[in-house]
Design a protein around this motif. Structure first.
Motif, short mmCIF file in Angstrom:
data_model
loop_
_atom_site.label_atom_id
_atom_site.label_comp_id
_atom_site.label_asym_id
_atom_site.label_seq_id
_atom_site.Cartn_x
_atom_site.Cartn_y
_atom_site.Cartn_z
N GLN A 48 10.14 -9.60 63.05
CA GLN A 48 8.69 -9.61 62.85
C GLN A 48 8.10 -10.90 63.38
O GLN A 48 8.80 -11.91 63.49
CB GLN A 48 8.33 -9.43 61.38
CG GLN A 48 8.73 -10.57 60.47
CD GLN A 48 8.47 -10.27 59.00
OE1 GLN A 48 9.25 -9.61 58.35
NE2 GLN A 48 7.36 -10.77 58.49
N GLY A 49 6.82 -10.85 63.72
CA GLY A 49 6.21 -11.96 64.42
C GLY A 49 6.21 -13.28 63.67
O GLY A 49 6.39 -14.33 64.27
N ALA A 50 6.02 -13.23 62.35
CA ALA A 50 5.91 -14.48 61.60
C ALA A 50 7.22 -15.25 61.58
O ALA A 50 7.23 -16.48 61.55
CB ALA A 50 5.46 -14.20 60.17
N LYS A 51 8.34 -14.53 61.58
CA LYS A 51 9.64 -15.21 61.44
C LYS A 51 10.74 -14.41 62.12
O LYS A 51 11.64 -13.91 61.45
CB LYS A 51 9.96 -15.42 59.96
CG LYS A 51 9.76 -14.19 59.08
CD LYS A 51 10.03 -14.53 57.62
CE LYS A 51 9.77 -13.31 56.74
NZ LYS A 51 10.00 -13.60 55.32
N PRO A 52 10.69 -14.27 63.43
CA PRO A 52 11.74 -13.53 64.14
C PRO A 52 13.10 -14.22 63.98
O PRO A 52 13.21 -15.43 64.14
CB PRO A 52 11.27 -13.55 65.59
CG PRO A 52 10.37 -14.74 65.69
CD PRO A 52 9.70 -14.84 64.37
N GLY A 53 14.11 -13.42 63.66
CA GLY A 53 15.45 -13.98 63.55
C GLY A 53 15.78 -14.54 62.18
O GLY A 53 16.83 -15.15 61.99
N ILE A 54 14.90 -14.32 61.18
CA ILE A 54 15.15 -14.80 59.82
C ILE A 54 15.22 -13.59 58.89
O ILE A 54 14.44 -12.64 59.03
CB ILE A 54 14.03 -15.74 59.33
CG1 ILE A 54 14.06 -17.05 60.09
CG2 ILE A 54 14.18 -16.03 57.84
CD1 ILE A 54 13.08 -18.05 59.55
N GLY A 55 16.14 -13.63 57.94
CA GLY A 55 16.18 -12.62 56.91
C GLY A 55 15.19 -12.96 55.81
O GLY A 55 14.26 -13.72 56.00
N GLY A 56 15.44 -12.41 54.63
CA GLY A 56 14.54 -12.67 53.52
C GLY A 56 15.29 -12.73 52.21
O GLY A 56 16.40 -12.22 52.09
N VAL A 57 14.68 -13.37 51.23
CA VAL A 57 15.25 -13.47 49.89
C VAL A 57 14.20 -13.04 48.88
O VAL A 57 13.09 -13.59 48.86
CB VAL A 57 15.71 -14.92 49.58
CG1 VAL A 57 16.25 -14.99 48.16
CG2 VAL A 57 16.76 -15.37 50.57
N LEU A 58 14.54 -12.04 48.07
CA LEU A 58 13.67 -11.61 46.99
C LEU A 58 14.32 -12.08 45.69
O LEU A 58 15.35 -11.56 45.27
CB LEU A 58 13.51 -10.09 46.98
CG LEU A 58 12.53 -9.51 45.97
CD1 LEU A 58 11.11 -9.98 46.27
CD2 LEU A 58 12.58 -7.99 45.96
N PRO A 59 13.74 -13.12 45.04
CA PRO A 59 14.36 -13.67 43.82
C PRO A 59 14.54 -12.61 42.75
O PRO A 59 13.69 -11.72 42.59
CB PRO A 59 13.37 -14.75 43.39
CG PRO A 59 12.62 -15.10 44.63
CD PRO A 59 12.52 -13.82 45.42
N GLY A 60 15.62 -12.73 41.99
CA GLY A 60 15.90 -11.76 40.95
C GLY A 60 14.78 -11.62 39.94
O GLY A 60 14.56 -10.53 39.40
N ALA A 61 14.05 -12.68 39.69
CA ALA A 61 12.95 -12.63 38.72
C ALA A 61 11.86 -11.65 39.15
O ALA A 61 11.12 -11.13 38.31
CB ALA A 61 12.36 -14.02 38.54
N LYS A 62 11.74 -11.39 40.44
CA LYS A 62 10.71 -10.48 40.94
C LYS A 62 11.21 -9.04 41.05
O LYS A 62 10.43 -8.13 41.31
CB LYS A 62 10.21 -10.95 42.31
CG LYS A 62 9.42 -12.24 42.27
CD LYS A 62 8.82 -12.54 43.63
CE LYS A 62 7.94 -13.80 43.59
NZ LYS A 62 7.33 -14.08 44.90
#
Length: 502
Positions: free
Chosen positions: A218-232
């Protein structure tokens, strides 16, 4: 009583001053107890002060006030017109101009649709010129997703789910969906995070799912994954994404299902088969032209193509990203579109693949420019957020969105009235497409097929204006296969359908 209150207040201030002097975290407070807090307060208010009192109508970022206002006005159904001429400096280098014709055409009253579906697709879909771009439930509130999908149903356009899975908020209103699958394979993942073909086939068969999109970047952060904290990861999000409740979820930066251009092309064909012949494509922020040409070679050798490719611009989007990536990684949307369009044309594949443009599309002129740069249709994310009440507070990643759009806080999310905001989404989309058709008519064409690169001009210095036809290479059908031009020859020769790296 007053003396007691004054004594308590002075005591509290004295205690705070002592704390400031002995604490070690903030140097400013150690040297300027009490007064240092004023700086922090002003710093916290700085974005609002900048937006409401300092920035001019045309120089705000990421979207200026003029652009935000035109979206708000169209969403509300009021006139989006300004008196007394433009505030822009039209002689500034980089300014762009669409060319009006001395023989304008009547404005079309039937908005055109774009047929998505190549020769391997058995269930094509007719896409609108402007659609809702990818935004996940989890990033947006349930009410925001409901409003967007209801608006899509009312207006007859498509809604991209984002990579967060198919939720009841997407499926409930009945709007057409583009189901986006990211590296986390949310909604169709195995327990260890791999792609689950059975779950995918079951959900892709849903009547509302009209297309399926594999998100590469995606345009904002090509080549980066993501982390969804357990609290969310509450029970609702866990069910939608197919992950354990309360446990941190990591989306890797890479896909497990392919590692070469050929494997990517083969997997897209498999997705189309699992989806029962529905259109399948992929989304990316363009980087290396050579890598994309390698994918084109793989398409040729495998004799199969995706039905669509969505080009995301490095201008960014709704996802939060490290500043270094947002500012420095990936091609802007215009260059990305022209790269993908010309690569497909030169490889003789353009007639089989439709191109979507995603990145800062908010107005009719934005839409027309993207079509001129090579797109067949456009998607908008942040503009659609404006239509449902976003005020560009830029707190999307904090769960404290002041208008309830980008939050999972139920108290905040209740601010989004689904019935009202969905009608705003539909009005905004209709008015923006109408504006684009008016511009095209003023340029002397009946619709998108009549647009040509010479109709978009750019000022390259204070004294020189050039058309896009002059400024950029535009390949002819099959030119790369016959005799690649000098500017493309080295990349075409080096492109390898069995590896991505240069």
């Amino acid at each position: 009583m007053l003396k007691i209150l004054l004594f308590v207040l002075l005591g509290a201030l004295a205690a705070l001053a002592v704390h400031d002097l002995v604490q070690r975290r903030h140097s400013l407070l150690r040297n300027y107890p009490l007064l240092g807090h004023l700086r922090f307060a002003l710093e916290a208010l700085r974005p609002e002060i900048q937006q409401y009192f300092i920035e001019r109508n045309f120089d705000g970022r990421p979207f200026d006030r003029d652009t935000r206002n035109i979206v708000y006005q169209r969403a509300k159904g009021t006139d989006a017109e300004e008196p007394f001429g433009t505030e822009l400096d039209l002689y500034r280098a980089g300014s762009e101009y669409l060319t009006p014709s001395m023989a304008p055409r009547p404005v079309r009253t039937d908005p055109p649709r774009v047929r998505i579906g190549g020769p391997d697709c058995t269930r094509p879909y007719d896409m609108a010129l402007l659609n809702v771009s990818a935004m996940s439930f989890g990033s947006l509130s349930g009410n925001a997703v409901l409003a967007l999908n209801t608006g899509a149903r009312l207006g007859g356009f498509a809604h991209d789910t984002g990579e967060g899975g198919l939720s009841e908020y997407h499926l409930g209103p009945g709007g057409d969906l583009i189901w986006e699958i990211g590296t986390g394979y949310f909604g169709c993942r195995t327990d260890d995070g791999d792609f689950d073909a059975r779950q995918f086939a079951e959900k892709a068969a849903h009547e509302q799912v009209k297309c399926v999109s594999l998100k590469i970047s995606q345009g904002a952060k090509p080549g980066i994954g993501g982390v969804l904290p357990g609290a969310k990861v509450n029970a609702e999000i866990a069910e939608v994404r197919g992950v354990p409740q309360g446990r941190t979820v990591i989306s890797p930066p890479y896909h497990r299902v392919y590692s070469t251009p050929r494997e990517l092309v083969r997997f897209l064909a498999r997705m189309r088969e699992l989806a029962g012949g529905k259109p399948v494509g992929f989304k990316l922020c363009v980087g290396s032209r050579r890598e994309f040409l390698a994918v084109c070679k793989a398409m040729l050798e495998e004799n199969t193509t995706p039905d669509f490719i969505v080009v995301d611009g490095a201008e960014g989007g709704t996802g939060a990203a490290p500043l270094e990536f947002a500012d420095n990684v990936g091609l802007p949307l215009g260059e990305g579109l022209m790269t993908v369009h010309n690569a497909l044309v030169g490889a003789g594949l353009r007639d089989r693949v439709r191109i979507g443009a995603s990145g800062k599309v908010a107005t009719g002129s934005d839409l027309v420019k993207r079509l001129l740069q090579g797109a067949d249709y456009t998607n908008a994310a942040r503009a659609m957020m404006f239509a449902i009440g976003c005020i560009q507070a830029q707190r999307c990643h904090t769960n404290a969105c002041p208008v309830g759009v980008a939050t999972q806080d139920a108290r905040r999310a209740r601010a989004v009235d689904v019935d009202d905001k969905s009608r705003r989404v539909a009005r905004y989309q209709e008015a923006t497409v109408k504006s684009a058709l008016q511009i095209m008519a003023a340029m002397g064409v009946d619709g998108p097929p009549g647009l040509r690169p010479h109709q978009l001009l750019q000022r390259v210095d204070p004294h020189t204006v050039r058309s896009y036809a002059e400024l950029h290479d535009w390949l002819t059908p099959g030119q790369l296969l016959a005799s690649a031009p000098d500017g493309w020859a080295s990349d075409w020769r080096a492109a390898d359908p069995d590896r991505f790296t240069d």
